[in-house]
Design an enzyme around this catalytic site. Structure first.
Site, PDB file in Angstrom:
ATOM      1  N   ARG A  11       0.997  -1.170   0.285  1.00  0.00           N
ATOM      2  CA  ARG A  11       0.397   0.106  -0.107  1.00  0.00           C
ATOM      3  C   ARG A  11       0.923   1.233   0.368  1.00  0.00           C
ATOM      4  NH1 ARG A  11      -3.880   1.308   5.005  1.00  0.00           N
ATOM      5  NH2 ARG A  11      -1.504   1.050   5.850  1.00  0.00           N
ATOM      6  N   TYR A  67      -5.992   9.295   0.243  1.00  0.00           N
ATOM      7  CA  TYR A  67      -6.334   7.787   0.502  1.00  0.00           C
ATOM      8  C   TYR A  67      -7.766   7.974   0.861  1.00  0.00           C
ATOM      9  CZ  TYR A  67      -4.106   5.682   3.446  1.00  0.00           C
ATOM     10  OH  TYR A  67      -4.185   4.315   5.054  1.00  0.00           O
ATOM     11  N   PHE A  74       3.499   2.592   6.206  1.00  0.00           N
ATOM     12  CA  PHE A  74       3.699   3.848   5.574  1.00  0.00           C
ATOM     13  C   PHE A  74       3.526   5.004   6.144  1.00  0.00           C
ATOM     14  CE2 PHE A  74       2.122   6.509   2.401  1.00  0.00           C
ATOM     15  CZ  PHE A  74       3.752   7.298   2.098  1.00  0.00           C
ATOM     16  N   ASP A  75       1.775   4.892   6.700  1.00  0.00           N
ATOM     17  CA  ASP A  75       1.470   6.089   6.982  1.00  0.00           C
ATOM     18  C   ASP A  75       1.315   6.248   8.416  1.00  0.00           C
ATOM     19  OD1 ASP A  75      -0.649   3.643   7.299  1.00  0.00           O
ATOM     20  OD2 ASP A  75      -2.216   4.649   6.672  1.00  0.00           O
ATOM     21  N   THR A  76       1.954   5.561   8.605  1.00  0.00           N
ATOM     22  CA  THR A  76       1.956   5.589  10.525  1.00  0.00           C
ATOM     23  C   THR A  76       3.403   5.971  10.429  1.00  0.00           C
ATOM     24  OG1 THR A  76       1.124   3.808  11.156  1.00  0.00           O
ATOM     25  CG2 THR A  76       2.272   4.559  12.405  1.00  0.00           C
TER      26      THR A  76
END
Length: 424
Positions: free
Chosen positions: A96, A114, A206-208
């Site tokens: 992702r 997203y 990734f987003d963390t």
């Protein structure tokens, strides 16, 4: 007091409202997918209808296919051909984070977002999510399922995992945002351009990682309470994802602790943050925050010291065990206070700070060794618990002096500059 509000070399410009450019979408919503041939069509059409009805600016929906092995690529291509404002891109590797990095890095839209393909998050939160980015108020925005006003429907297992994960982030990386895993986030493009090269993870972490680095750099993260309904058919492997997240936390925590990340690239110009304007004689600069940080670091380093002392004592004796334990815990204490309490990043002056920290260590060693010597003179065979009590008392006395020396000598606040991190 400095008054120059122009950004330094490589710094971000001051936040400002976005001005739509003809022919360029204001918002690019990315939907990362892997083997979602069944849900992709209804998701995209529902999202497109919602944006057409409620979003006041041009938009685009980008389907990011993560190396799907079913008919997802054909469904995505069909949607891109049939629905205006929809495009698709194909990646030959899963992840992702990899999909988001690829699409966001090549998008010209000033706001990038997203969401998960299952549309677990109510779409009525989408406009409140991106509005603060369009207005110039915030740098990033996230949906949160953990706010009091959020309405969430999910099982006890997922609820426990989510809350435990966010609690772990708060305790290990000092994260202040409430919900790292909600698949509903947005970022301004100029922020993404500076931030994405610093993010290493290509999967679920990734987003963390993106949020932790943004927060540590002082960027503003806006949180939107969301209504969220759990997808019972989710394909996320909880155990494997948790293991990857723990490795990611360790890697990011270590990089932050040693100052290996150039977060100064994300600094806003002076004056953009109201905390830059608090250089007033009657307002102490960060004293309360420093005291809290110093106490937290001191508590952890004291526990480390006691563990090391107990481990060394049986083999080398009390005096040598005290010296070794105090030395190792002092090095860790100086490094942690340098970064977490006094906000000094980067490797510049790190050796000097450790040398000064060792001087402070010498004072602590004199106090604790003197206390042990006095205890030895008072009784020939003191109990281990008595030794620990004496050492704790001596360490508490040394702690007050250590904070004063750290604040006034090791990490002094530089006059004439805003109280921000030292990036030299």
């Amino acid at each position: 007091m400095p008054t120059d509000t122009s950004p330094g070399p490589g710094a971000l410009p001051a936040r400002a409202p976005l001005a739509p450019v003809p022919g360029v979408p204001v918002l690019d919503v990315v939907i990362p997918v892997f083997n979602e041939e069944k849900d992709l069509g209804p998701c995209v059409r529902r999202l497109h209808e919602h944006l057409t009805r409620t979003f006041p600016y041009p938009f685009r929906i980008t389907i990011a296919d993560n190396a799907s092995t079913d008919r997802t690529p054909e469904v995505a291509a069909g949607l891109a051909a049939a629905v205006e404002g929809v495009r698709s891109t194909r990646l030959e590797e899963k992840g992702r984070g990899r999909a988001l990095r690829t699409v966001w890095s090549h998008s010209e839209a000033p706001v990038l977002a997203y969401m998960d393909v299952d549309l677990s998050t109510d779409l009525n939160a989408l406009l409140p999510l991106v509005a603060p980015l369009i207005s110039g108020h915030s740098d990033l925005a996230i949906g949160t399922r953990l706010a009091r006003s959020s309405r969430v429907v999910r099982g006890a297992k997922r609820e426990f995992v989510s809350r435990a994960y966010n609690l772990l982030l708060r305790s290990s990386l000092s994260a202040r945002f409430s919900d790292a895993q909600c698949g509903f986030k947005a970022i301004r493009r100029e922020v993404a351009e500076r931030l994405l090269p610093l993010v290493e993870d290509t999967g679920w972490f990734f987003d963390t990682e993106l949020l932790v680095l943004a927060e540590r750099a002082g960027l503003r993260i806006h949180e939107v309470p969301v209504d969220w309904v759990d997808d019972p058919d989710t394909t996320v492997h909880i155990a494997r994802t948790a293991a990857e997240d723990l490795r990611g936390m360790w890697r990011v925590g270590r990089a932050l602790a040693i100052g290996a990340l150039p977060l100064d690239r994300l600094a806003r110009p002076f004056g953009d943050d109201p905390r830059d304007r608090t250089a007033l004689p009657e307002v102490p600069r960060g004293l309360a925050r420093q005291l809290l940080g110093f106490c937290a670091v001191g508590l952890l380093s004291t526990l480390l010291y006691l563990l090391l002392y107990s481990a060394f004592r049986s083999s080398v004796g009390p005096q040598a065990a005290n010296a070794a334990a105090l030395l190792l815990s002092a090095v860790a204490n100086t490094a942690a206070n340098r970064r977490l309490t006094f906000g000094v990043r980067g490797r510049a002056r790190a050796v000097r700070h450790q040398a000064q920290g060792l001087v402070v260590f010498g004072i602590g060693l004199a106090l604790t060794s003197g206390s042990l010597a006095a205890l030895g003179a008072a009784t020939t065979a003191p109990a281990h618990a008595t030794e620990l009590a004496v050492l704790i008392t001596a360490n508490l006395a040394a702690t007050v002096l250590r904070f004063l020396l750290f604040r006034a000598w090791v990490f002094p606040e530089r006059r004439g500059t805003p109280a921000k991190d030292d990036h030299r």
